[in-house]
Each structure stands twice: as structure tokens, then as C-alpha cells.
Design a protein around this motif. Structure first.
Motif, mmCIF file in Angstrom:
data_model
loop_
_atom_site.group_PDB
_atom_site.id
_atom_site.type_symbol
_atom_site.label_atom_id
_atom_site.label_comp_id
_atom_site.label_asym_id
_atom_site.label_seq_id
_atom_site.Cartn_x
_atom_site.Cartn_y
_atom_site.Cartn_z
ATOM 1 N N ASP A 182 0.690 -1.598 0.336
ATOM 2 C CA ASP A 182 0.009 0.073 0.199
ATOM 3 C C ASP A 182 1.006 1.246 0.339
ATOM 4 O O ASP A 182 1.481 1.131 0.543
ATOM 5 C CB ASP A 182 -0.488 0.060 1.741
ATOM 6 N N VAL A 183 0.163 2.048 -0.285
ATOM 7 C CA VAL A 183 1.448 3.433 -0.262
ATOM 8 C C VAL A 183 1.802 4.038 0.752
ATOM 9 O O VAL A 183 3.456 4.208 1.189
ATOM 10 C CB VAL A 183 0.682 4.974 -1.227
ATOM 11 N N THR A 184 0.429 4.260 1.654
ATOM 12 C CA THR A 184 1.255 4.223 3.208
ATOM 13 C C THR A 184 2.764 3.895 3.629
ATOM 14 O O THR A 184 3.079 4.188 4.332
ATOM 15 C CB THR A 184 0.000 4.238 4.238
ATOM 16 N N GLY B 42 -8.276 4.028 1.234
ATOM 17 C CA GLY B 42 -7.830 3.115 2.010
ATOM 18 C C GLY B 42 -7.427 2.698 1.867
ATOM 19 O O GLY B 42 -6.902 1.741 0.685
ATOM 20 N N GLU B 43 -6.434 1.708 3.209
ATOM 21 C CA GLU B 43 -5.915 1.015 3.185
ATOM 22 C C GLU B 43 -6.132 -0.578 3.222
ATOM 23 O O GLU B 43 -6.659 -0.683 3.168
ATOM 24 C CB GLU B 43 -4.227 0.983 4.379
ATOM 25 N N SER B 44 -4.962 -1.548 2.938
ATOM 26 C CA SER B 44 -5.267 -2.773 3.272
ATOM 27 C C SER B 44 -6.186 -3.389 4.090
ATOM 28 O O SER B 44 -5.542 -2.620 5.403
ATOM 29 C CB SER B 44 -4.342 -3.910 3.023
ATOM 30 N N HIS B 211 -6.220 2.132 -3.447
ATOM 31 C CA HIS B 211 -4.848 3.013 -2.459
ATOM 32 C C HIS B 211 -4.526 4.108 -2.535
ATOM 33 O O HIS B 211 -3.137 4.371 -1.867
ATOM 34 C CB HIS B 211 -4.329 1.721 -1.488
ATOM 35 N N ASP B 212 -4.616 4.094 -4.163
ATOM 36 C CA ASP B 212 -3.615 5.480 -4.540
ATOM 37 C C ASP B 212 -5.058 6.042 -4.759
ATOM 38 O O ASP B 212 -5.313 6.737 -5.717
ATOM 39 C CB ASP B 212 -3.371 4.823 -6.047
ATOM 40 N N LEU B 252 -2.386 9.088 4.520
ATOM 41 C CA LEU B 252 -2.077 9.181 3.072
ATOM 42 C C LEU B 252 -2.249 10.329 2.083
ATOM 43 O O LEU B 252 -1.021 9.432 0.812
ATOM 44 C CB LEU B 252 -4.294 8.704 3.097
#
Lengths: 282, 263
Positions: A182-184, B42-44, B211-212, B252
């Protein structure tokens, strides 16, 4: 003398000798970080595997890859095994496939240490735990006792990073190390990679299709296209003075933020037509 | 007031994973108006894929209800969901796993038209060959692609095949779950341009999961930010992007890799 010298590296596959890498030259000095960008099939990964001596059996490599003056191409497996994990180590794209699912990760990191330094298990464990802390894992003792499936993607990739760095190698090869994240998490892993490389002074060859990601870690970049290096320079130079149209295309596609939402994005083909590429190949 | 396209109330979805229970979606309310382009970021593990799977009727909520064009879909049995199957189509992240490697591209693309559930919803006499030619042209693939197999195509072309399959039954809504995450940056722009053009040309309602934030910003006019099964921020894309209301959204945004030329 540079740490790594690659001269006219060519790698071909199969009986028909299809060339995936077609005469690549570059050098990496001590502590230098070099990025390699290019699309799938451009030969980036094959180049990395060649300098680790990890090419599959059906591949033929010619030319020269010298690490600290030791020739890698054609070297016997015993000599290569000594170098790998010690002088040069690698971080792969998918941490789940790089880790053994049946073994606690602490033991996997310790294995690298024991193989190359003959460390005893007790002191090795302390080294492992402190290395896991160094790559930014909070609660490293718990992580060391966990199995890979109990960790998140970002934690796994940092375990792999710890494995790659624990023997203080001269060169770390990273092949798309954050593409599956993921980007974060990617931002965090890149930051940790930057920190540990700075702390250890190791050189790095960083492969990615994403120029923005490469620029977080590297100053100099090679652009690969169809098995050849078509451009080399600093990130800033690629932006302002790219000479190859393909590089200009890559730079344009890497910056989504410059296009107004909903407007047409520039593509590589706007700069570098596929017809020209087909003609080149023929 | 006209009925929204989608209305979801207090959606909750729990999964059992071994002995532990995972709360994937926690009391989510959502409305989508026709013709909008909604991005869910959002994240995984934030629940974004679970949410769209519920909207597409691929999964059922543990509690809560969803209405599609005024009809509640959460209580309907599968055999009566034909109208939803025809109206809502999905594109998944990795075309290597979402396309059957043993089927010819033509059969892959026309498969939705052969579904018994979907077939009943379509106007009589849809000619498969004509529709195949239409959608291949729409996604800019060669007209003779139908006879070939997925492995003969590059990653970007395979994602075009997946998009063509989604367009075949003339859906009203296209749901794209991480449509460009598995693609090279150099191919990403082409697929994003294609999606932008198709949505405009065919008047589709678009739901994009990613997620981007940059991808979502480019494609969508509305944005929902998810974290731990909840929507933590929602609104007009430019507003959320320029003036994020929560620390999570700011984090984010800060995580997007930007090209660094200094040093």
C-alpha cells in the motif's frame, strides 16, 4: 576501482537464444545508489539476477560482472554462494515468496548470520532482534517469534530487509521492493530503506517501474528499454534534459498530479511510438 | 426527490477467520447518485473491497440493507438478482487472475451475455459477434483479438480485455477494484484515459476502489476515505484532496510518492 563493474552484459534464454539483456554497461561506486527504471520485459530483473549469479539454467550470460574485482559470470556456485547474503544481498518484490512459511522469521534472519559468520544461536538472536528494531519494527522480539503469515505485508518486507542487511553487505539489490505494498506502507518501507542504507553505507541497485519511487532512494537512474540502457543520469537531469523520447514519456506518465482530473493523461506513446519500436526490433 | 442509484444503510460485515472474528465493515451508510464517479480509498484491510463486493451483490452483509434503484437487494435470492448482474459489472486488480487462461478472449468477453441470469435482462437478439466487435473497438484492442488467448497479451492489454468483458452487457455501473495497481506506471496512463473516455461516452456510473489517492483523484468526482471498516471522510474529491478533514486522510496524501530531485 568501482564496487560493481558491469561490462557488455548480455543474457539470452533458451535454444533460440532470445536476448533479454543486450549489452549493458554500468558501474556502482562504494555506497552509491543507482536506480533502474523500465517497463515489464525491459530486462531490469534479468540484469539484477545476472549480477547475483541467480539466472535460471536455460539462460546464457556473456560479458563481465565484477564485484570487488571478482568475476561473477561463469563463477562456480560455491564461490557465488559465499558472496550472496554477505557481499551482495537481494530484496524481492513479494515478501511472502521470499520467506519460508513454516519457519519463525527470527530463525530465518539468524540463518543468514549463521551461514556467513558462523554465529552461535544465542548471540545471533540478539543481533536479529536489534536488526529487526533497526528496520523500524516495533516489538522486535514478538516479530522474531512470529511466522510470516502472522505479519502484515509491510512487516514482512521489513523482515526481508533485515535479512538482506544483517551481514552488512557492500551492495543491496532491491527488485520492486514496494510494488506489492500500500502507499502508506510503501512510504514507510522506503524511508526505512533509506535510513538503513545511510547507516550501513551499503551501495544499492534499486529496480522499479515507478520513477517517483526510485527518486525516493536514488540519485542516479538508468533507463532500460528492450534490454538496453537508453539513458543514464541524475533524477533531475532526466526531468530537464532527457535525450531519449522514451525517457521523456516515462517522466510524463509518472506525474499524475500535473494533469487536471478527468483530462487526458500523457502516455509513453505520445513521446515514443510503438511502430518505431517494432521497426527497431525487426 | 428521485431515488438514488444505490442506498446502503448500516452495513456491517463480519468474517470468521479461524477462531477470530474480523469486523470488515462497521455500520457504513452510503448513497450513490446516478452518473457520479465515486472513489473509495483506504489501506489494505480498511473494508473498501468488502463494501464494493456487497454493492455488487457478490457477498451479503451480516446486517444492514442495500437498495439498488429502489429495490432492496440484500433480501433477494440469487435467482432474482439478474437485473443487478446485468446492470453492475466489475473490473478486478490483476487481469492475470481474473481472466481464464484456457478461454479465448472472444469467449471471455461474451461470457456475461451467455449467463442465464443476465441474458433475460438484455433486449432480445443481442448478437454476440457484433457486441464483441463493439466492445473490442471501445477498449481499443485489435478486431482479431477474439480468437487469441490471454497470455498472448501484455498486462495493459489484458486489463482492456477485462474492461471489455465488463462493458459487454451494457452495464449502468462499472466497479473497478484497484484497476491499475498491478500495471506498470507507463501503462497506467493508457488504462486511466480509457476509463475516463468510456465513462464519459457511455454515461456510466463509476465506483473505483484504490489505495492510491492520485488515481482516484484523476477518475472520480466524489471521494470516500475508509479506515478499519468505517467511512471516516466523504465529500467532493477536490475538497477532500486540498482540505483534508482528518489526520488519516492527510497521512494518505503525504504517503504518495512524489519525484524527489534534490540531493
Amino acid at each position: 576501482m568501482s564496487l560493481l563493474e558491469v561490462r557488455d552484459l548480455r543474457v539470452s534464454f533458451g535454444r533460440r537464444k532470445i536476448e533479454a539483456v543486450r549489452g549493458v554497461d554500468f558501474e556502482i561506486a562504494e555506497g552509491q545508489r543507482l536506480g533502474v527504471i523500465g517497463e515489464s520485459g525491459s530486462g531490469k530483473t534479468v540484469t539484477a539476477l545476472a549480477l547475483m549469479g541467480l539466472l535460471p539454467d536455460n539462460a546464457t550470460a556473456t560479458g563481465s560482472v565484477r564485484l570487488r574485482g571478482n568475476e561473477i559470470i561463469g563463477a562456480p556456485e560455491v564461490a557465488l554462494a559465499r558472496l550472496r547474503g554477505d557481499a551482495v544481498s537481494m530484496v524481492f518484490q513479494e515478501p511472502m515468496t521470499a520467506l519460508d512459511p513454516t519457519m519463525r522469521v527470527g530463525r530465518q534472519v539468524a540463518e543468514v548470520l549463521r551461514l556467513h559468520q558462523g554465529a552461535e544461536s544465542g548471540p545471533a538472536r540478539d543481533r536479529v532482534v536489534s536488526m529487526l528494531a533497526e528496520v523500524g519494527l516495533t516489538d522486535p522480539t514478538r516479530i522474531a517469534d512470529a511466522y510470516p503469515h502472522q505479519l502484515s505485508g509491510g512487516q514482512r518486507q521489513r523482515v526481508v530487509l533485515a535479512m538482506a542487511l544483517i551481514n552488512s553487505p557492500d551492495l543491496v539489490v532491491c527488485d520492486e521492493p514496494t510494488t506489492a505494498l500500500d502507499v502508506t506502507v510503501q512510504a514507510l518501507v522506503l524511508q526505512k530503506l533509506d535510513e538503513v542504507l545511510t547507516a550501513s553505507g551499503a551501495a544499492c541497485l534499486f529496480i522499479s517501474h515507478d520513477l517517483a519511487v526510485v527518486s525516493q532512494v536514488c540519485d542516479r537512474v538508468l533507463v532500460m528499454l528492450d534490454g538496453e540502457v537508453v539513458e543514464a543520469g541524475t533524477v533531475a537531469e532526466l526531468f530537464t534534459d532527457a535525450t531519449h523520447p522514451y525517457t521523456r514519456g516515462l517522466v510524463a506518465t509518472a506525474r499524475l498530479e500535473l494533469t487536471r482530473p478527468g483530462q487526458r493523461l500523457p502516455t509513453v506513446e505520445d513521446f515514443y511510438a510503438p511502430e518505431a519500436r517494432l521497426g527497431e526490433r525487426a | 426527490m428521485t431515488e438514488p442509484l444505490y442506498r446502503a444503510e448500516q452495513l456491517t460485515r463480519r468474517y470468521r477467520n479461524g477462531g477470530t472474528e474480523v469486523l470488515a465493515l462497521d455500520n457504513v451508510d452510503l448513497t450513490i447518485e446516478p452518473g457520479r464517479r465515486l472513489g473509495i480509498v483506504g489501506e489494505s484491510g480498511s473494508g473498501k473491497s468488502t463494501l464494493v463486493r456487497l454493492l455488487a451483490g457478490l457477498d451479503r452483509p451480516t446486517s444492514g440493507r442495500i437498495w439498488f434503484e429502489g429495490t432492496e437487494i440484500t433480501s433477494l435470492p440469487e435467482r432474482r438478482l439478474g437485473f443487478l448482474r446485468a446492470a453492475v459489472q466489475m473490473v478486478f486488480q490483476d487481469p492475470r487472475s481474473s481472466l481464464n487462461p484456457r478461454m479465448r478472449v472472444g469467449d471471455i468477453i461474451t461470457e456475461p451475455l451467455r449467463s442465464r441470469l443476465v441474458r433475460r435482462q438484455l433486449p432480445g437478439g443481442v448478437d454476440h459477434a457484433t457486441r464483441l466487435a463493439e466492445v473490442l473497438e471501445a477498449v481499443d484492442l485489435p478486431a482479431d483479438s477474439g480468437g487469441r488467448y490471454p497470455h498472448e497479451f501484455s498486462g495493459g492489454q489484458r486489463q482492456r480485455i477485462a474492461i471489455a468483458r465488463a462493458l459487454a452487457p451494457k452495464p449502468e455501473i462499472l466497479i473497478a477494484d484497484e484497476p491499475v495497481s498491478a500495471l506498470d506506471v507507463s501503462v497506467r496512463a493508457q488504462v486511466l484515459n480509457l476509463l475516463t473516455d468510456l465513462v464519459a461516452a457511455q454515461g456510466l456510473t463509476l465506483i473505483v476502489v484504490s489505495h492510491d489517492l492520485m488515481v482516484v483523484r484523476h477518475l472520480c468526482d466524489q471521494l470516500a476515505v475508509m479506515r478499519a471498516g468505517r467511512i471516516v471522510e466523504q465529500g467532493d474529491t477536490e475538497t477532500v484532496y486540498t482540505r483534508p478533514g482528518t489526520d488519516y486522510t492527510r497521512a494518505l496524501l503525504a504517503a504518495i510518492p512524489r519525484i524527489r530531485t534534490a540531493g
